[in-house]
Design an enzyme around this catalytic site. Structure first.
Site, PDB file in Angstrom:
ATOM      1  CB  VAL A  84      47.206  32.139  47.512  1.00  0.00           C
ATOM      2  CG1 VAL A  84      47.674  32.727  46.180  1.00  0.00           C
ATOM      3  CG2 VAL A  84      46.857  30.662  47.346  1.00  0.00           C
ATOM      4  CE  LYS A  85      54.391  36.307  49.957  1.00  0.00           C
ATOM      5  NZ  LYS A  85      55.867  36.213  50.138  1.00  0.00           N
TER       6      LYS A  85
END
Length: 220
Positions: A84-85
Site C-alpha cells: 500500500v502506497k
C-alpha cells in the site's frame, strides 16, 4: 536491484514481463484514473499478468489517517500480495504506524526530501519513493536527494529500501541506481529507453548487410 513498471497498461505489462526481470507493477490514483477501469478489476488483471510472487502497488486516496487505514485494508482485500502506497504527510505517517502493526506492507510515496523519507522509514515503511524528475523540475536535485536518503537509511533504517520514481529519461534511472536506490519504477516509455539504442540497431543492420553480401542469406 528491483525493477518495476509504473503503469496500468495491461499490454505493456505483458510485453515487459517477458523482456525484463520484472519485480512487479506500481500504480497511483492518476494512473488508475487514466486507465478508465474499475480499481478492483484493474488490480485483478494486473495480478493475473504478473503471477503470484511479483509485488503490486496501489495508493490510498484518503487524506486522513483513519480513512487511509480503511482504504489500505480494502486494497489488501483485493490482493494479498499488494504493497500500500501512503503519502508522507503527518496523517500518512500516523497511518503507516497503524498499518505496520497490522503487518500490512507500506511504501511511503510523494517524497520530496530526505527528511520525509527518513521519517517514513522510521514509521515502518518497507519502501520509500522519492520523486526524482519532479524534484528536478522544482529546481531541486532528485539524484542528490536519493544519495542523501540512501546514506540516512544506511545509518538509521537499513531495513527500508529506496524505490525511486518519477523519471523522464533513462539517464536519471541509472544515476539513481548509482546513488544507492535499491529499486526503481519506470513508465513504459522510459523502460523502452533502457533497452533501445540507435547505435545498436545500426550495428545489427551492418552485420546483416555483411552476412547477406557474403552468403546471399540472412540465416546462419
Amino acid at each position: 536491484m528491483e525493477l518495476y513498471l509504473d503503469t496500468a497498461d495491461i499490454e505493456a505489462v505483458q510485453y515487459f514481463r517477458d523482456v525484463f526481470p520484472l519485480a512487479g507493477v506500481t500504480t497511483n490514483p492518476s494512473i488508475v484514473a487514466a486507465s478508465g477501469q474499475n480499481l478492483h478489476t484493474l488490480l485483478s488483471q494486473l495480478r493475473e499478468q504478473l503471477g503470484k510472487s511479483p509485488l503490486l502497488f496501489a495508493q490510498v486516496l484518503a487524506r486522513t489517517a483513519a480513512s487511509m487505514v480503511t482504504e489500505a485494508r480494502y486494497l489488501r482485500s483485493i490482493d494479498e500480495n499488494l504493497v500500500v502506497k501512503i503519502p508522507v504527510t503527518a496523517e500518512g505517517l500516523t497511518a503507516m504506524k497503524r498499518l505496520v502493526k497490522e503487518e500490512i506492507p507500506v511504501l511511503g510515496t510523494a517524497v520530496y526530501s530526505s527528511a520525509q523519507g527518513l521519517l517514513a522509514a522510521m514509521a515502518g515503511a518497507q519502501y520509500i519513493a522519492p520523486y526524482v524528475n519532479r524534484l528536478d523540475t522544482l529546481s531541486g536535485n532528485g539524484t542528490e536527494t536519493v544519495a542523501e536518503l540512501h546514506q540516512l537509511l544506511q545509518l538509521h533504517a537499513p531495513q527500508t529500501k529506496i524505490l525511486a520514481a518519477s523519471f523522464k529519461n533513462s539517464r536519471q534511472v541509472m544515476d539513481c541506481l548509482m546513488s544507492g536506490a535499491q529499486a526503481v519504477t519506470v513508465s513504459p516509455d522510459v523502460a523502452r529507453q533502457l533497452i533501445t539504442s540507435p547505435a545498436t540497431d545500426a550495428a545489427l543492420d551492418q552485420f546483416e548487410a555483411d552476412w547477406s553480401k557474403a552468403y546471399q542469406s540472412l540465416h546462419l
